[in-house]
Design a protein around this motif. Structure first.
Motif: not given
Length: 250
Positions: A241-242, A23, A152, A164, A158, A156
């Motif tokens: 997130w991903n 991160f 992605t 974002s 990002w 989320g």
């Protein structure tokens, strides 16, 4: 299609120190792309090791741009070809990978069942039809080979990339705000080269393919135990997130 959540643990990986390190690296993507993408590529090798030995295999790296992933695959003993729409991205950091093809993922020139692994990292959020592109990636994989997808999630933290977290108030609004603040439009423009990809889309696609066996599915940057988040609609869209998926072709 039979499925599995994958290995319950990956030795040395099921801890939050890895997540924090990854991160933090996102903060350096623009200032140190070599370091950022090198770290993510090396981490990808670690994620793949429980499933496959890359030595001697052929890999199609869809959306591979400058070839940071393909370079890591080469160091692991594989032969990899980059398929990317944007020639500028391929040469942006110097020609790192000579085996590159400028083509849309939806219209890949690769033959059916021609590679051992079809790989895509952080590309599927940049196409308008996630499922059809995933179909094309699976098309070029040999029986017994792997389809490895990661992208992605829009909802989320990002999801809007450089816009974002303002994308959560609307992609177009976030783009206008970014341009006001920076004096230039964002690289990733909502509705043009960035779309609202959801975790549910990828999960539904994987389960729609009777010719693929799901080996692993979880949030990519979180510990393996976080795979349980995917069972909760809504929550998975925000916290994943991903999405990371590994499937084997029958």
């Amino acid at each position: 299609m039979s499925s599995s959540t994958g290995p319950s643990t990956v030795p040395g990986r099921d801890d939050w120190r890895r997540s924090v390190k990854l991160f933090r690296s996102f903060l350096t993507e623009q200032s140190d792309p070599e370091g950022f993408y090198g770290l993510i590529a090396d981490d990808t090798l670690d994620l793949l090791r429980p499933h496959v030995d890359l030595a001697g295999l052929t890999i199609a790296d869809f959306g591979g741009a400058a070839g940071f992933y393909s370079d890591a695959f080469r160091r692991a003993g594989a032969t990899s070809v980059v398929v990317d729409l944007d020639h500028t991205e391929i040469v942006a950091h110097g020609v790192k990978h000579p085996l590159s093809v400028v083509a849309r993922a939806e219209q890949s020139p690769l033959r059916d069942e021609s590679v051992d692994i079809g790989f895509s990292s952080n590309m599927l959020e940049h196409v308008p039809d996630l499922a059809s592109v995933a179909d094309q990636i699976a098309r070029v994989v040999k029986p017994g080979g792997l389809v490895v997808l990661s992208y992605t999630a829009w909802y989320g933290p990002w999801g809007g990339h450089e816009t974002s977290p303002w994308h959560l108030l609307g992609g177009h609004r976030a783009a206008r705000r970014y341009e006001r603040k920076t004096g230039r439009p964002p690289k990733n423009v909502y509705g043009e080269n960035m779309f609202a990809a959801t975790v549910a889309e990828g999960m539904e696609w994987a389960r729609s393919r009777d010719d693929l066996v799901l080996l692993e599915e979880r949030p990519r940057y979180l510990p393996p135990s976080s795979r349980h988040l995917l069972k909760v609609p809504g929550v998975r869209e925000v916290l994943t997130w991903n999405l990371w998926q590994v499937l084997r072709k029958k």
